[in-house]
Structure formats: C-alpha cells, structure tokens
Design a protein around this motif. Structure first.
Motif, PDB file in Angstrom:
ATOM      1  N   LEU A 133       0.830  -1.203   0.000  1.00 48.15           N
ATOM      2  CA  LEU A 133       0.000   0.000   0.000  1.00 48.15           C
ATOM      3  C   LEU A 133       0.867   1.256   0.000  1.00 48.15           C
ATOM      4  O   LEU A 133       0.441   2.321   0.449  1.00 48.15           O
ATOM      5  CB  LEU A 133      -0.941   0.003   1.215  1.00 48.15           C
ATOM      6  N   ARG A 142       7.329   3.958  -4.713  1.00 48.44           N
ATOM      7  CA  ARG A 142       6.767   5.260  -4.364  1.00 48.44           C
ATOM      8  C   ARG A 142       6.524   6.122  -5.592  1.00 48.44           C
ATOM      9  O   ARG A 142       5.639   6.968  -5.589  1.00 48.44           O
ATOM     10  CB  ARG A 142       7.705   5.993  -3.410  1.00 48.44           C
ATOM     11  N   ALA A 145     -11.797   0.930  -9.708  1.00 46.55           N
ATOM     12  CA  ALA A 145     -10.531   0.843  -8.978  1.00 46.55           C
ATOM     13  C   ALA A 145      -9.464   0.162  -9.821  1.00 46.55           C
ATOM     14  O   ALA A 145      -8.293   0.561  -9.810  1.00 46.55           O
ATOM     15  CB  ALA A 145     -10.732   0.092  -7.666  1.00 46.55           C
ATOM     16  N   ALA A 186      -8.288   2.560 -12.499  1.00 43.07           N
ATOM     17  CA  ALA A 186      -7.422   3.608 -11.951  1.00 43.07           C
ATOM     18  C   ALA A 186      -6.083   3.063 -11.456  1.00 43.07           C
ATOM     19  O   ALA A 186      -5.216   3.831 -11.042  1.00 43.07           O
ATOM     20  CB  ALA A 186      -8.141   4.313 -10.801  1.00 43.07           C
ATOM     21  N   ASP A 187      -5.918   1.749 -11.491  1.00 38.12           N
ATOM     22  CA  ASP A 187      -4.691   1.084 -11.065  1.00 38.12           C
ATOM     23  C   ASP A 187      -4.399   1.311  -9.585  1.00 38.12           C
ATOM     24  O   ASP A 187      -3.247   1.431  -9.165  1.00 38.12           O
ATOM     25  CB  ASP A 187      -3.492   1.516 -11.915  1.00 38.12           C
ATOM     26  N   PHE A 188      -5.462   1.399  -8.782  1.00 39.75           N
ATOM     27  CA  PHE A 188      -5.282   1.408  -7.336  1.00 39.75           C
ATOM     28  C   PHE A 188      -4.889   0.015  -6.847  1.00 39.75           C
ATOM     29  O   PHE A 188      -5.345  -0.998  -7.399  1.00 39.75           O
ATOM     30  CB  PHE A 188      -6.586   1.775  -6.616  1.00 39.75           C
ATOM     31  N   ASN A 239      -1.181  -2.920  -7.098  1.00 37.07           N
ATOM     32  CA  ASN A 239      -1.227  -2.175  -8.362  1.00 37.07           C
ATOM     33  C   ASN A 239      -0.248  -2.799  -9.364  1.00 37.07           C
ATOM     34  O   ASN A 239       0.547  -3.689  -9.022  1.00 37.07           O
ATOM     35  CB  ASN A 239      -0.983  -0.683  -8.143  1.00 37.07           C
ATOM     36  N   HIS A 268       1.725   3.110  -2.406  1.00 39.10           N
ATOM     37  CA  HIS A 268       1.253   4.138  -3.327  1.00 39.10           C
ATOM     38  C   HIS A 268      -0.256   4.238  -3.154  1.00 39.10           C
ATOM     39  O   HIS A 268      -0.814   3.749  -2.170  1.00 39.10           O
ATOM     40  CB  HIS A 268       1.660   3.805  -4.770  1.00 39.10           C
ATOM     41  N   ASP A 269      -0.971   4.872  -4.075  1.00 38.15           N
ATOM     42  CA  ASP A 269      -2.410   5.084  -3.919  1.00 38.15           C
ATOM     43  C   ASP A 269      -3.152   3.750  -3.814  1.00 38.15           C
ATOM     44  O   ASP A 269      -2.846   2.794  -4.530  1.00 38.15           O
ATOM     45  CB  ASP A 269      -2.961   5.862  -5.110  1.00 38.15           C
ATOM     46  N   PHE A 270      -4.144   3.722  -2.928  1.00 34.59           N
ATOM     47  CA  PHE A 270      -4.911   2.500  -2.741  1.00 34.59           C
ATOM     48  C   PHE A 270      -6.327   2.836  -2.310  1.00 34.59           C
ATOM     49  O   PHE A 270      -6.644   3.974  -1.952  1.00 34.59           O
ATOM     50  CB  PHE A 270      -4.249   1.590  -1.701  1.00 34.59           C
ATOM     51  N   CYS A 271      -7.192   1.833  -2.343  1.00 37.19           N
ATOM     52  CA  CYS A 271      -8.560   2.003  -1.855  1.00 37.19           C
ATOM     53  C   CYS A 271      -8.953   0.742  -1.095  1.00 37.19           C
ATOM     54  O   CYS A 271      -8.259  -0.273  -1.141  1.00 37.19           O
ATOM     55  CB  CYS A 271      -9.542   2.260  -3.001  1.00 37.19           C
TER      56      CYS A 271
END
Length: 244
Positions: free
Chosen positions: A127, A241, A153, A156-158, A227, A129-132
């Motif tokens: 996690l 990162r 998701a 968006a490559d989360f 991702n 980088h960006d995640f959901c």
C-alpha cells in the motif's frame, strides 16, 4: 449527562497491537458492548458488565450503547481493527441521528490498527502508493455497486484492499470479483491473501491474480490486489513510491 460513550478498535488480533489509548478506555469502562467474538477479547473484571450480541444487529447494538451511556454508564463499543473502517463507529452515529436528546452525549472514537494495514505490513509495503478499500459484503449495499467500484478501482490502477471477501452464505461473490478483475486486465497483478493476521494462525500467501482461486479466501482473510507496478523483493512485495 454523566455517562460517556467510546467507540474503540481492538486491532487485528495481537494484544500488542491494541493502542494504549484503547487500553486506558477499557480499564475505565463500566460496560462493554459489541459483537460477541470481539467482546470476548476484553478481560472480565469486577465492576465491568459485558454485553455481547450477534452479527448483523449493529443498529440495535449501537442503540443499547447509547442508552447505557445516557443512563450514566461509561460504555465502550468494541470493534476489531479500526472502528471507523466497515465497523461500529458509523452504526453508532447512524443510531444517534434518531435520538436528538442524546446528541450532547460525550462520544469519542479511538482508532485501531485496521486489517489492511496489518496485512500490508506482514507482506511488505503493497500500500506504498495510492490504494482504496472495498467491502465485498452485499449485506448493506447492492452487488452491482460493488462491481462498479471494482472496475473503476482496477481502471485507476489502485491497490485494492478487500474486506469480507467470502462467507458460507455468499461464496459466489469473491469468485465473481476475481472474474471482474481478470476481465479488467489485472491477471498479472500480485494478490496477497492474508488470513488471521497477527494471530498464531496467520498465513500470508501471494500469487498472480490469474492463479487466484475463490477458496483461497474466507471471512478471516484480507485480500490485497496490488497495483500493476508492485514488485517482489525476496519474500516481500512492495509498491514503488514513484509511478511513471
């Protein structure tokens, strides 16, 4: 009103992951309210009343906690993980809406270590980088909405942390989840299956999504779909990162 209401997270399982703030609230409580398996994690003592209840009665549980606090008790509502992540904090405030006379009740929400953070730490840094986070249970929202959020998701490559992936009453949902993600082109992404994190039964398994099978998850499993940039380094996985 002389009572208080605290909504606390007990973390993912290991007692060492319960925050000092939550431990202090439990030590001062007169009443503990929560789903039975979570209430059993609180040590009984003189002057403390335990109020365990069944699953899927969140609003009734929240109403009971508010009533006890309004009567002058020092109540702690317990959740596993963090109480604000798919847990009891929202239920308490939802119940509070219908009783204006209790709106001035002293209420605190104490954070805890939620399952996705414990799972991510056990696997490395997926996690980073960006995640959901998506709850795969359709008890409180329609399944088409879950499918829509999964597709968006993935697009968006989360990294996607998935709670409540598979239960005996709805085994087909996680199978459909894997199909949706494969259709979205996520077949080569790393998937982490983190079961019973921070307990003696902990098991961490990582596979590519195209090799993932529904039976690899149950209700004690937190699933992280990484991702597309996530890499392996030894037995660890991490999300860089910087993403180009």
């Amino acid at each position: 009103m002389t009572g208080t209401l605290t909504i606390a997270g007990l973390g993912p399982g290991d007692e060492a992951l319960v925050t000092p703030e939550v431990s202090a609230a439990l030590a001062m409580a007169t009443d503990i309210v929560g789903y039975a398996p979570y209430v059993t994690r609180v040590q009984p003592r003189d002057g403390l009343t335990l109020h365990p209840s069944d699953n899927r009665v969140e609003l009734q549980r929240a109403g009971e906690a508010l009533r006890l606090a309004a009567e002058g008790k020092h109540v702690v509502v317990v959740s596993s993980g963090d109480p604000g992540v798919f847990a009891m904090a929202s239920a308490v405030f939802e119940a509070l809406e219908s009783v204006p006379q209790w709106h001035d009740l002293p209420i605190r929400v104490l954070p805890g270590v939620t399952a996705m953070l414990a799972a991510a730490a056990s696997a490395g840094a997926p996690l980073g980088h960006d995640f959901c986070a998506i709850n795969l249970s359709d008890n409180l929202k329609p399944w088409p909405l879950i499918e829509q959020r999964l597709r968006l998701a993935a697009e968006a490559d989360f990294a996607i942390a998935m709670y409540n992936p598979r239960s005996a009453s709805r085994p087909e949902g996680f199978a459909r989840t894997l199909e949706i993600l494969k259709e979205a082109g996520c077949g080569e992404r790393i998937v982490i299956f983190a079961r019973a994190v921070s307990t003696p039964e902990q098991r961490i398994e990582t596979v590519e999504l195209r090799a993932a099978k529904p039976e690899m998850a149950d209700m004690r499993t937190l699933v992280i779909v990484c991702n597309s940039a996530t890499r392996r380094v030894g037995r660890w996985v991490y999300a860089p990162r910087q993403v180009r």
